[in-house]
Design a protein around this motif. Structure first.
Motif, PDB file in Angstrom:
ATOM      1  N   GLN A   1       0.850  -1.180   0.000  1.00  0.00           N
ATOM      2  CA  GLN A   1       0.000   0.000   0.000  1.00  0.00           C
ATOM      3  C   GLN A   1       0.890   1.236   0.000  1.00  0.00           C
ATOM      4  OE1 GLN A   1      -3.071  -0.075   2.955  1.00  0.00           O
ATOM      5  NE2 GLN A   1      -3.692   2.052   2.588  1.00  0.00           N
ATOM      6  N   GLN A   2       0.734   2.072  -0.997  1.00  0.00           N
ATOM      7  CA  GLN A   2       1.676   3.168  -1.201  1.00  0.00           C
ATOM      8  C   GLN A   2       1.684   4.149  -0.039  1.00  0.00           C
ATOM      9  OE1 GLN A   2       1.756   4.616  -5.223  1.00  0.00           O
ATOM     10  NE2 GLN A   2       2.337   6.682  -4.581  1.00  0.00           N
ATOM     11  N   SER A   3       0.516   4.439   0.521  1.00  0.00           N
ATOM     12  CA  SER A   3       0.455   5.401   1.621  1.00  0.00           C
ATOM     13  C   SER A   3       1.233   4.923   2.834  1.00  0.00           C
ATOM     14  CB  SER A   3      -1.007   5.649   2.017  1.00  0.00           C
ATOM     15  OG  SER A   3      -1.630   4.444   2.436  1.00  0.00           O
ATOM     16  N   GLN A   4       1.289   3.609   3.039  1.00  0.00           N
ATOM     17  CA  GLN A   4       2.036   3.069   4.172  1.00  0.00           C
ATOM     18  C   GLN A   4       3.529   3.053   3.896  1.00  0.00           C
ATOM     19  OE1 GLN A   4       0.392  -0.783   5.106  1.00  0.00           O
ATOM     20  NE2 GLN A   4      -1.521   0.075   5.900  1.00  0.00           N
ATOM     21  N   VAL A   5       3.904   2.712   2.689  1.00  0.00           N
ATOM     22  CA  VAL A   5       5.325   2.610   2.355  1.00  0.00           C
ATOM     23  C   VAL A   5       5.964   3.981   2.268  1.00  0.00           C
ATOM     24  CG1 VAL A   5       6.983   1.842   0.637  1.00  0.00           C
ATOM     25  CG2 VAL A   5       4.980   0.448   1.146  1.00  0.00           C
ATOM     26  N   LEU A   6       5.313   4.906   1.546  1.00  0.00           N
ATOM     27  CA  LEU A   6       5.917   6.211   1.316  1.00  0.00           C
ATOM     28  C   LEU A   6       5.614   7.193   2.430  1.00  0.00           C
ATOM     29  CD1 LEU A   6       5.304   6.673  -2.514  1.00  0.00           C
ATOM     30  CD2 LEU A   6       7.149   5.499  -1.321  1.00  0.00           C
ATOM     31  N   GLY A   7       4.491   6.993   3.095  1.00  0.00           N
ATOM     32  CA  GLY A   7       4.098   7.958   4.120  1.00  0.00           C
ATOM     33  C   GLY A   7       5.033   7.996   5.308  1.00  0.00           C
ATOM     34  N   SER A   8       5.797   6.930   5.527  1.00  0.00           N
ATOM     35  CA  SER A   8       6.701   6.862   6.678  1.00  0.00           C
ATOM     36  C   SER A   8       8.119   7.275   6.335  1.00  0.00           C
ATOM     37  CB  SER A   8       6.700   5.432   7.248  1.00  0.00           C
ATOM     38  OG  SER A   8       7.170   4.527   6.268  1.00  0.00           O
ATOM     39  N   THR A   9       8.338   7.762   5.124  1.00  0.00           N
ATOM     40  CA  THR A   9       9.693   8.110   4.717  1.00  0.00           C
ATOM     41  C   THR A   9       9.836   9.605   4.470  1.00  0.00           C
ATOM     42  OG1 THR A   9       9.270   7.866   2.346  1.00  0.00           O
ATOM     43  CG2 THR A   9       9.880   5.875   3.556  1.00  0.00           C
ATOM     44  N   PRO A  10      11.021  10.164   4.717  1.00  0.00           N
ATOM     45  CA  PRO A  10      11.265  11.568   4.383  1.00  0.00           C
ATOM     46  C   PRO A  10      11.072  11.846   2.900  1.00  0.00           C
ATOM     47  CG  PRO A  10      12.961  10.753   5.849  1.00  0.00           C
ATOM     48  CD  PRO A  10      12.152   9.564   5.433  1.00  0.00           C
ATOM     49  N   ALA A  11      11.267  10.839   2.059  1.00  0.00           N
ATOM     50  CA  ALA A  11      11.072  11.035   0.628  1.00  0.00           C
ATOM     51  C   ALA A  11       9.650  11.459   0.324  1.00  0.00           C
ATOM     52  CB  ALA A  11      11.405   9.750  -0.121  1.00  0.00           C
ATOM     53  N   ALA A  12       8.669  10.886   1.006  1.00  0.00           N
ATOM     54  CA  ALA A  12       7.277  11.246   0.770  1.00  0.00           C
ATOM     55  C   ALA A  12       7.009  12.685   1.181  1.00  0.00           C
ATOM     56  CB  ALA A  12       6.363  10.306   1.529  1.00  0.00           C
TER      57      ALA A  12
ATOM     58  N   THR B   1      18.744  17.133   5.420  1.00  0.00           N
ATOM     59  CA  THR B   1      18.903  16.215   6.545  1.00  0.00           C
ATOM     60  C   THR B   1      17.589  16.158   7.320  1.00  0.00           C
ATOM     61  OG1 THR B   1      21.228  16.843   6.748  1.00  0.00           O
ATOM     62  CG2 THR B   1      20.234  15.695   8.612  1.00  0.00           C
ATOM     63  N   PRO B   2      16.990  14.973   7.487  1.00  0.00           N
ATOM     64  CA  PRO B   2      15.721  14.879   8.201  1.00  0.00           C
ATOM     65  C   PRO B   2      15.876  15.270   9.668  1.00  0.00           C
ATOM     66  CG  PRO B   2      16.607  12.692   7.780  1.00  0.00           C
ATOM     67  CD  PRO B   2      17.468  13.657   7.017  1.00  0.00           C
ATOM     68  N   LYS B   3      14.911  16.029  10.174  1.00  0.00           N
ATOM     69  CA  LYS B   3      14.947  16.439  11.571  1.00  0.00           C
ATOM     70  C   LYS B   3      14.558  15.294  12.496  1.00  0.00           C
ATOM     71  CE  LYS B   3      14.117  21.297  10.526  1.00  0.00           C
ATOM     72  NZ  LYS B   3      13.218  22.481  10.705  1.00  0.00           N
ATOM     73  N   SER B   4      13.722  14.392  12.006  1.00  0.00           N
ATOM     74  CA  SER B   4      13.350  13.222  12.792  1.00  0.00           C
ATOM     75  C   SER B   4      14.450  12.179  12.727  1.00  0.00           C
ATOM     76  CB  SER B   4      12.044  12.617  12.276  1.00  0.00           C
ATOM     77  OG  SER B   4      11.778  11.382  12.906  1.00  0.00           O
ATOM     78  N   ARG B   5      14.724  11.530  13.843  1.00  0.00           N
ATOM     79  CA  ARG B   5      15.746  10.482  13.892  1.00  0.00           C
ATOM     80  C   ARG B   5      15.134   9.101  13.691  1.00  0.00           C
ATOM     81  NH1 ARG B   5      20.594  12.936  13.197  1.00  0.00           N
ATOM     82  NH2 ARG B   5      20.789  14.772  14.555  1.00  0.00           N
ATOM     83  N   ASP B   6      13.833   9.031  13.424  1.00  0.00           N
ATOM     84  CA  ASP B   6      13.152   7.745  13.365  1.00  0.00           C
ATOM     85  C   ASP B   6      13.105   7.145  11.962  1.00  0.00           C
ATOM     86  OD1 ASP B   6      12.628   7.969  16.073  1.00  0.00           O
ATOM     87  OD2 ASP B   6      10.712   8.987  15.740  1.00  0.00           O
ATOM     88  N   GLY B   7      13.463   7.908  10.947  1.00  0.00           N
ATOM     89  CA  GLY B   7      13.377   7.414   9.581  1.00  0.00           C
ATOM     90  C   GLY B   7      14.587   6.588   9.187  1.00  0.00           C
ATOM     91  N   GLN B   8      14.585   6.118   7.928  1.00  0.00           N
ATOM     92  CA  GLN B   8      15.666   5.286   7.440  1.00  0.00           C
ATOM     93  C   GLN B   8      16.648   6.066   6.572  1.00  0.00           C
ATOM     94  OE1 GLN B   8      14.866   1.290   6.244  1.00  0.00           O
ATOM     95  NE2 GLN B   8      12.771   1.369   6.968  1.00  0.00           N
TER      96      GLN B   8
ATOM     97  N   LEU C   1      22.490   8.696   1.824  1.00  0.00           N
ATOM     98  CA  LEU C   1      23.037   7.867   2.892  1.00  0.00           C
ATOM     99  C   LEU C   1      21.903   7.457   3.805  1.00  0.00           C
ATOM    100  CD1 LEU C   1      25.689   6.753   4.172  1.00  0.00           C
ATOM    101  CD2 LEU C   1      25.680   8.808   5.617  1.00  0.00           C
ATOM    102  N   ASP C   2      21.696   6.135   3.979  1.00  0.00           N
ATOM    103  CA  ASP C   2      20.596   5.679   4.827  1.00  0.00           C
ATOM    104  C   ASP C   2      21.095   5.347   6.226  1.00  0.00           C
ATOM    105  OD1 ASP C   2      21.618   3.058   4.853  1.00  0.00           O
ATOM    106  OD2 ASP C   2      20.243   2.342   3.317  1.00  0.00           O
ATOM    107  N   SER C   3      20.162   4.983   7.087  1.00  0.00           N
ATOM    108  CA  SER C   3      20.510   4.752   8.491  1.00  0.00           C
ATOM    109  C   SER C   3      21.307   3.474   8.697  1.00  0.00           C
ATOM    110  CB  SER C   3      19.235   4.698   9.341  1.00  0.00           C
ATOM    111  OG  SER C   3      18.378   3.650   8.902  1.00  0.00           O
ATOM    112  N   PHE C   4      21.403   2.632   7.671  1.00  0.00           N
ATOM    113  CA  PHE C   4      22.212   1.420   7.753  1.00  0.00           C
ATOM    114  C   PHE C   4      23.668   1.698   7.370  1.00  0.00           C
ATOM    115  CE2 PHE C   4      17.876   0.100   6.750  1.00  0.00           C
ATOM    116  CZ  PHE C   4      17.633  -0.813   7.760  1.00  0.00           C
TER     117      PHE C   4
END
Length: 221
Positions: free
Chosen positions: A114-125, A157-164, A183-186
């Motif tokens: 579901q696109q809203s779930q996948v993209l909605g949780s990312t800074p890219a969205a 740079t995302p202000k939230s530290r919870d994203g990937q 650069l991702d969180s991994f």
């Protein structure tokens, strides 16, 4: 049928890098944040060829590992894009506004999310949906960077530290998007280089339609 763990991890981690391209194609300007704001308003669709190099972080006693792929992509705001990977293996990624489809031809497997779930949780969205620079700055720290490798750069740079995502750098040359350095969180780095860019081409709606091939294994998540 399921993807091998290593390959599934690589595809999953690369997804966030790929998604950024949906918001980053077309003509832009080389004067920093005001140029980024103008680009966000003006680039409503796009088409390009790309080369993507994904480098995994080095481990103790091991050198960093890199994988390079090539393909084409198209996007149409809001939230529609299509990537066709041609090398080293065939893969298609399509966002139709509701569902994000990923088709691996070698495995004859389709993954639907579901696109809203996948993209909605990312800074890219957030970047894709932000109407202007002010809205973007609610979630990202934006900073122009010095020229490098003949390109003008802006970092987000995302202000939230919870994203990937740790950081994305966007490079421009001659008023065109030239590169994304993500650069991702991994600790995985993905660099995308673009060529043959077209800004605001007329794309038929069917560009973003996807139907699983007959006989393909479809996994819905």
């Amino acid at each position: 049928m399921t993807l091998p763990i290593a390959r599934r991890a690589l595809l999953s981690r690369s997804l966030f890098a790929i998604v950024f391209v949906a918001i980053g194609l077309g003509s832009a300007w080389a004067d920093g944040l005001s140029s980024l704001e103008g680009f966000m308003r003006s680039a409503q669709s796009g088409r390009a060829d790309f080369t993507q190099t994904v480098t995994a972080p080095s481990r103790a006693g091991e050198a960093a590992r890199s994988k390079t792929s090539e393909g084409t992509f198209e996007f149409q705001r809001p939230n529609r894009f299509r990537f066709v990977y041609t090398k080293p293996f065939a893969q298609t990624l399509v966002a139709d506004g509701k569902t994000l489809w990923m088709y691996d031809m070698d495995l004859n497997q389709v993954t639907a999310r579901q696109q809203s779930q996948v993209l909605g949780s990312t800074p890219a969205a957030l970047l894709a949906s932000a109407p202007n620079l002010q809205a973007l700055e609610k979630d990202f720290t934006l900073q122009p960077e010095p020229d490098q490798d003949g390109l003008q750069w802006v970092s987000a740079t995302p202000k939230s530290r919870d994203g990937q995502l740790q950081r994305v750098r966007v490079g421009f040359k001659n008023d065109q998007l030239a590169a994304l350095d993500i650069l991702d969180s991994f600790g995985q780095r993905s660099v995308l280089s673009f060529r043959n860019l077209q800004s605001n081409p007329a794309l038929p709606a069917s560009t973003f339609d996807f139907k699983p091939p007959a006989g393909a294994d479809v996994i819905r998540q």
